[in-house]
Write an enzyme that holds these catalytic residues in place. Structure first.
Site, PDB file in Angstrom:
ATOM      1  N   SER A  80     -31.667 -59.358  34.763  1.00 25.09           N
ATOM      2  CA  SER A  80     -31.228 -57.956  34.746  1.00 25.09           C
ATOM      3  C   SER A  80     -31.571 -57.179  36.008  1.00 25.09           C
ATOM      4  O   SER A  80     -31.022 -56.094  36.221  1.00 25.09           O
ATOM      5  CB  SER A  80     -31.831 -57.230  33.533  1.00 25.09           C
ATOM      6  N   LYS A  83     -28.697 -55.969  38.106  1.00 26.73           N
ATOM      7  CA  LYS A  83     -27.851 -54.862  37.686  1.00 26.73           C
ATOM      8  C   LYS A  83     -27.932 -53.665  38.635  1.00 26.73           C
ATOM      9  O   LYS A  83     -26.921 -53.014  38.921  1.00 26.73           O
ATOM     10  CB  LYS A  83     -28.225 -54.422  36.271  1.00 26.73           C
ATOM     11  N   TYR A 205     -20.560 -61.884  35.996  1.00 25.80           N
ATOM     12  CA  TYR A 205     -21.782 -61.270  35.466  1.00 25.80           C
ATOM     13  C   TYR A 205     -22.839 -62.327  35.147  1.00 25.80           C
ATOM     14  O   TYR A 205     -24.014 -62.178  35.499  1.00 25.80           O
ATOM     15  CB  TYR A 205     -21.445 -60.456  34.216  1.00 25.80           C
ATOM     16  N   TYR A 257     -35.693 -51.300  30.528  1.00 23.55           N
ATOM     17  CA  TYR A 257     -35.189 -51.442  29.166  1.00 23.55           C
ATOM     18  C   TYR A 257     -35.540 -50.199  28.351  1.00 23.55           C
ATOM     19  O   TYR A 257     -35.526 -49.079  28.877  1.00 23.55           O
ATOM     20  CB  TYR A 257     -35.721 -52.723  28.526  1.00 23.55           C
ATOM     21  N   VAL A 275     -35.699 -60.599  32.333  1.00 25.10           N
ATOM     22  CA  VAL A 275     -36.364 -61.486  31.382  1.00 25.10           C
ATOM     23  C   VAL A 275     -36.811 -62.797  32.028  1.00 25.10           C
ATOM     24  O   VAL A 275     -37.494 -63.598  31.389  1.00 25.10           O
ATOM     25  CB  VAL A 275     -35.475 -61.775  30.158  1.00 25.10           C
TER      26      VAL A 275
END
Length: 342
Positions: A80, A83, A205, A257, A275
């Site tokens: 992540s 992103k 992605y 998160y 993660v």
């Protein structure tokens, strides 16, 4: 990089080795290595192969000094953390107004993989949750899937100063198990938030999440943001300076998160976690931090990485809104000036 740049980098490396700040990071590493809390992510078999004892800390200053302790060469998938940087590339490709018409920038208390959109606008809430990240990935320009992937990899190269590979087993696992992400994508297609090339965008992605990095790469990426978008070692611009504020603002409010509010309150540095065990944090105008430790807490954030960043923020007054005199003066510790033994 020029010969002068090489010499400057070498001189900075020598200074970093002898700096009291490196000794400080070594002490942090030894202190938090003993923590056994958290669990390695296992929803993808490849992620579960990570060793819980892996632990690296790297700090890169705005002028290119590199301080590293522990497993800073150990590769892991960026997950992540990607992103934030793909959001930046989408902004460069389309501009702030258009990107914001597809993806909002509001924090959400929902899990990162929740299948929810803003009821008023039908946009995903922000670029750091899966739905928002898929929407920003969909915006990456290119005449083919190969060209779009090359543009993305070149973007990461500008941030880190080196080329990156994709962990193919992780990519294939992500693709094989990505049912929730497909559901989000078709929901967003229904509302016009993404185009109809769903499979191509999802492959891109899953590939971006499977890019291999190490703790040093994360520190260099965050130092580049701290340096106004210019890599402090290569001096190459990685992102248009107009969009640095967009990236770091959303990192501060949404990057950890559904623990982002607690992070902003206690640590106060724009940050993004993944993660795979990585965390990067930005101290604008000063430095970038990269940590790697696979055991995660219940929110999906690295347990040791949080401890490192929280301690650095407290000891050196790095919280974005800190107004008190810090316990330690950062530049003095980096330069080795007037630092008492501790």
């Amino acid at each position: 990089m020029s010969d002068i740049g090489d010499l400057q980098s070498l001189a900075s490396s020598i200074t970093a080795v002898t700096s009291p700040f490196r000794n400080y990071l070594t002490e942090l590493h030894e202190r938090f290595q003993a923590i056994n809390d958290g669990a390695v992510a296992d929803y993808i078999p490849e992620l579960a192969l990570a060793k819980p004892e892996w632990f690296g800390i790297c700090v890169v200053t705005q002028d290119g000094q590199v301080f590293e302790v522990g497993e800073c060469d150990q590769l892991f998938t960026i997950q992540s953390i990607s992103k934030a940087f793909v959001f930046g590339l989408a902004l460069e490709d389309h501009g702030r107004d258009y990107v914001n018409s597809k993806v909002s920038v509001e924090p959400t208390g929902e899990a990162f993989n929740a299948i929810v959109l803003d009821e008023a606008t039908n946009r995903p809430y922000n670029p750091m949750v899966n739905a928002g990240a898929i929407a920003t990935t969909d915006l990456i320009k290119g005449s083919s899937s190969t060209e779009r992937l090359k543009r993305m990899l070149n973007m990461f190269k500008r941030y880190t100063g080196r080329e990156h590979d994709i962990n193919v087993p992780v990519f294939l696992s992500e693709k094989a198990t990505g049912y929730r992400n497909r559901a989000m994508s078709y929901l967003m297609l229904n509302f016009g938030m993404v185009g109809d090339k769903i499979d191509e965008t999802l492959d891109l992605y899953f590939q971006q999440c499977s890019i291999l990095v190490n703790a040093r790469d994360l520190a260099m990426m965050s130092a580049t943001l701290a340096n106004g978008g210019i890599n402090p070692i290569t001096q190459e611009r990685a992102i248009d300076e107009r969009y640095v504020q967009d990236v770091v603002s959303v990192m501060l409010t949404c990057g950890m998160y559904d623990a982002s509010g607690e992070w902003a309150y206690r640590v106060g540095m724009p940050a993004k976690s993944g993660v795979g065990g990585g965390i990067l944090a930005v101290v604008p105008g000063k430095l970038g931090i990269g940590t790697f430790s696979p055991p995660l807490d219940a929110k999906g954030n690295s347990v040791r990485g949080i401890k490192v960043c929280e301690t650095l923020a407290t000891d050196f007054g790095l919280h974005l809104f800190n107004a008190a005199k810090p316990e330690r003066e950062l530049q003095a510790w980096i330069d080795g000036n007037d630092v008492d033994s501790w």
